[in-house]
Write an enzyme that holds these catalytic residues in place. Structure first.
Site, PDB file in Angstrom:
ATOM      1  N   ASP A  56     -26.541 -25.241  -5.402  1.00 49.46           N
ATOM      2  CA  ASP A  56     -26.898 -24.607  -6.665  1.00 49.46           C
ATOM      3  C   ASP A  56     -28.415 -24.668  -6.842  1.00 49.46           C
ATOM      4  OD1 ASP A  56     -24.310 -24.004  -7.430  1.00 49.46           O
ATOM      5  OD2 ASP A  56     -24.100 -25.711  -8.793  1.00 49.46           O
ATOM      6  N   TYR A 107     -10.273 -58.646  -0.862  1.00 55.02           N
ATOM      7  CA  TYR A 107      -8.934 -59.225  -0.984  1.00 55.02           C
ATOM      8  C   TYR A 107      -8.586 -60.139   0.189  1.00 55.02           C
ATOM      9  CZ  TYR A 107      -7.893 -56.448  -5.101  1.00 55.02           C
ATOM     10  OH  TYR A 107      -7.903 -55.923  -6.359  1.00 55.02           O
ATOM     11  N   GLU A 142     -22.688 -26.821  -1.045  1.00 50.83           N
ATOM     12  CA  GLU A 142     -22.446 -27.752  -2.157  1.00 50.83           C
ATOM     13  C   GLU A 142     -21.021 -27.694  -2.688  1.00 50.83           C
ATOM     14  OE1 GLU A 142     -25.240 -27.742  -5.441  1.00 50.83           O
ATOM     15  OE2 GLU A 142     -23.788 -28.582  -6.819  1.00 50.83           O
TER      16      GLU A 142
END
Lengths: 395, 395
Positions: free
Chosen positions: B275, B127, B223
Site C-alpha cells: 500500500d 512449558y 502486502e
C-alpha cells in the site's frame, strides 16, 4: 471494464428472454466452476424484470431479507442461525435512486465477475465504483452494505457472486488430494497434501471450485500455527490417518467453507483442538461450528455442524495436570456472556457445565501446556487417548 | 525427555573431547539439515568448558552480546543493523545460580532438539521447563529472555537451535520448485509451485532445510492477501516469469528468511508491492529489507538487502490518478518518526524525498485503488509499466 459487459437484451419474453447462449469466457472450465452460472442467470432475470417495469412506466422495487439478530433464530437441527423471513423493500423513488442504481451496478459487476471467472474483494469493488459516475461510493462501508444486500437478495454467499473476502487463512497437510484447475489450460491439478514436507497447502480465498479425494478418517482443526507445525513435522497425519488444518486463531470464511465442503464431500467428522480458555471455546470453536451472529444469512455455508471439541477441556486441565494461567477478567466476562446469551451454549447443557467448571477453577491452559510432559506427549499420549473416546468430546 | 539426553562426557581434552560420533537420529537426513550439527558440537564444547571449570573448583562464566539499540550500528554495505560488540558476563555465583542453570538447561534442550531433528516454540520451551525442578521458569518472558541469550551466545538464529516462532505466515505461487524431505522415509519431495491452482504453498515455521530450483526472473512480495489472490488467480507469474509471495501484512520471520534464502540461492532481485502509506513503507517494506530494530543480532539472517520498492509510491498516486484517503494522524507521526530516527531512511535521500512528498500530499492510496481503472489494470498496465523501469524503484 464497463463497456465489455453491456449487452442489450431484446426479447418479447422479459422474464426468460435473456440470451442463454451469451459467450462465457469460462465456458469450458470444470463442472464445479460452471455451477456458478445459475446465479448469473438469476441476475439477468431479475434485472430484466426491473427493466421491463421501467419501460412500462411502473416503479420497480427489490425485496431484501432484514439482516439483523432480530430476524434470526437458532436451528439446532440445521446447526446454525437461520433467517426468520422479515424483508425490507427498496422501491425506486427520487430518494432511493442512488442506492437503487448502486445495487444494479453491483449486480452487474457480479455478473461480469461470474462470466469472466474473475473475483473482486470488497475493497476492489469499492474502487471499481469510482468509475460509476454519480453512482460511485464515497466510503467503503457503503459499498459493503450494498454488496451484502445483493448477497442476501439472491440468498447466495458472496463467493458465488464473485466477491471474495480480503483475508486468507488456513493451512492443510495430511491424507488429502485437492483437485483444482489451471485457469489457462483447464488442466486438472492434483494437489497431494501428503507431499509438502514441513510446508503445507494454503487455502485460497474462494474454495467453491475445489473437489477432494481422501481416505482419511477425520479432520483435525488446530488453533495455533505452532501446534499445527509440530503435528506436521512429525507426520502425525500418517499414524492417525487424518487431515490436519491450521486455523491460526479464529477461522476465516475461506477456512470454514473449506472444512465444511471437505467434511460434507466425504462424510468426515471434524475434531477441534484449541486452547482451554473461553476464547478458544466461544470465539474459535463456536464460530467454526455454528457461524457468527452478525452474518446469519451466510451461516448455512460457513458453519461446520459436524464439528466436535476434542480439547483442551476444563476436565483435561485436571486429568493431565496441566500448568495453567489464572483466568483474566475478559475471560470470565466472555464465559459469563456465553452462558447468558449464546443460543448455542444455551442449547447444550454439557457446554454450560464446561464453562461453569472453568469459571469455578479460575484457570485456563494453552495447547502447548502438554509440553510439560515432553514435547511430543501430545502426539504419543494426549491425542491417541482423546481420540479413543470421541463420544466424550464436547458438542 | 530429560533422561534421553543425559550423556556423561568423560575426556581428558575438555575443549575437544566431546564424542563426535554420538548417535544422531537425524544422521541420514539431507545435507541442509545436518548443517545444524556444528551448533550441537559448539553446545557440547561450551558446556564441557563450563563442566571442567566446575570440576577444577573455578567459577564458570558466560559472555553474551548486549542486545540493545545502544550496541547497534547500521551497516549500509551489509544492508542491516549490526552489533557493535559490547558484551555482558554471567558468572556463576549464589545470586546467578538459577539463571545460570536455566541457561544450561536451555542449551541442553536445544542440543536435544537438534539431535532428534525436532522443534520447539518459545511457548513449548517454557512449558518443558516445568519439569526442570527449581530451574523451572515462572513466566514465559523469563524463558524467552534466556532463549535469546543462548541465541546471541552462539551467534546463530533461533531456528538453528531448534527453537521456532509461534506464528506462521507467507504464501508462495509461481515458477519455483521447493525441495523438502519426508521425515520418515527421507524421500526428496519436489513441491511444484506452478501447480497449486487457486491455492498456494504455505511457508513452514522453519525454512533452513529447504532448497530451491527456479528459472524465475524475480520475486514479487505482496502486502495483501487479496492482491496476491488476484495475481495467482490470473496466473500472473506465468507471463511475468516470477515467484509471487504473499506477506499478509508485516512479514513473519519465516517469510523473511524464506525470501532471503530463495533470493540468495539464485541471485534473484526482490520487488515489493505494498500500500502507498507510511505503514507499508516503514513497517512492511523496511522490516523485510533491513530487519527490525529490537532484534539486531538476528537481522543478518532475516533481512532481504536485495529488496526494492516497486510501489505504490507517492508519485504513483499522481501518475495513476489513484483514489486516495487522507493521511491519519498516526500516518503522519509514523512518517515523521522515520524521517527523524530511522537509520535506514536517514541513509537514503530518495526515501526522505518520498516520505516528505507523501506528508505534503496529505493522502495515502491502497494497492487496490488501481481497480479504479479496471480490476485487472494492475496486471495489464501497472505492473508491466513499473517493471520496465526497475531502476526507478525506491531503494
Amino acid at each position: 471494464m464497463a463497456p465489455k459487459k453491456k449487452k442489450p437484451v431484446k426479447s418479447s419474453q422479459p422474464e426468460l428472454g435473456f440470451d442463454a447462449s451469451a459467450p462465457r469466457q469460462s465456458k469450458e472450465v470444470a463442472t464445479e466452476r460452471t455451477s456458478f452460472s445459475p446465479v448469473a442467470r438469476r441476475i439477468r432475470t431479475e434485472s430484466n424484470i426491473i427493466r421491463q417495469k421501467i419501460l412500462l412506466g411502473d416503479k420497480p422495487s427489490m425485496k431484501f431479507p432484514v439482516r439483523s439478530l432480530a430476524n434470526v433464530s437458532y436451528n439446532p437441527k440445521a446447526g446454525h442461525f437461520v433467517l426468520k423471513g422479515k424483508k425490507k423493500e427498496r422501491t425506486l423513488t427520487v430518494n432511493t435512486v442512488k442506492t437503487f442504481a448502486q445495487t444494479l451496478k453491483m449486480m452487474s459487476l457480479s455478473k461480469e465477475l461470474i462470466e469472466t471467472d474473475d473475483i473482486a474483494t470488497k475493497r476492489e469493488a469499492y474502487y471499481v465504483s469510482k468509475n460509476w459516475g454519480d453512482a460511485r461510493f464515497n466510503e467503503q462501508p457503503e459499498s459493503d452494505t450494498v454488496m451484502e444486500d445483493v448477497e442476501a437478495f439472491f440468498s447466495v454467499n458472496r463467493e458465488q457472486l464473485g466477491f471474495v473476502p480480503e483475508e486468507k487463512g488456513g493451512d492443510v497437510a495430511g491424507r488429502l488430494m485437492i483437485i483444482d484447475h489451471d485457469r489457462d489450460t483447464n488442466e486438472e491439478l492434483h494437489i497431494d497434501c501428503t507431499r509438502f514436507g514441513s510446508g503445507s497447502y494454503s487455502i485460497p480465498i474462494s474454495v467453491d471450485a475445489l473437489t477432494f479425494e481422501t481416505d482419511a478418517q477425520f479432520i483435525l482443526c488446530i488453533e495455533t500455527a505452532g501446534m499445527f507445525q509440530r503435528l506436521v513435522k512429525h507426520n502425525y497425519w500418517k499414524s492417525a490417518n487424518c487431515i490436519l488444518i491450521s486455523m491460526g486463531g479464529v477461522p476465516t470464511r475461506a477456512c470454514r467453507r473449506f472444512v465444511r465442503r471437505l467434511a460434507d464431500s466425504h462424510g468426515l467428522p471434524v475434531y477441534v483442538f484449541v486452547d482451554g480458555d473461553p476464547y478458544g471455546y466461544s470465539n474459535i470453536y463456536r464460530t467454526l461450528k455454528v457461524g457468527s451472529g452478525n452474518a446469519a444469512h451466510l451461516n448455512e455455508y460457513f458453519c461446520v455442524p459436524q464439528a466436535h471439541m476434542l480439547g483442551i477441556t476444563p476436565q483435561d486441565i485436571i486429568d493431565y495436570q496441566l500448568p495453567t494461567h489464572p483466568l483474566k477478567e475478559v475471560d470470565i466476562k466472555r464465559a459469563n456472556d456465553a452462558l447468558k446469551n449464546d443460543p448455542f451454549v444455551l442449547h447444550y447443557r454439557s457446554w454450560q457445565i464446561a464453562l461453569e467448571q472453568m469459571i469455578k477453577m479460575g484457570v485456563r491452559a494453552e495447547q502447548q501446556a502438554l509440553a510439560k510432559h515432553g514435547l511430543n506427549y501430545v502426539i504419543e499420549e494426549y491425542l491417541p487417548q482423546k481420540l479413543a473416546n470421541v463420544g466424550r468430546f464436547l458438542p
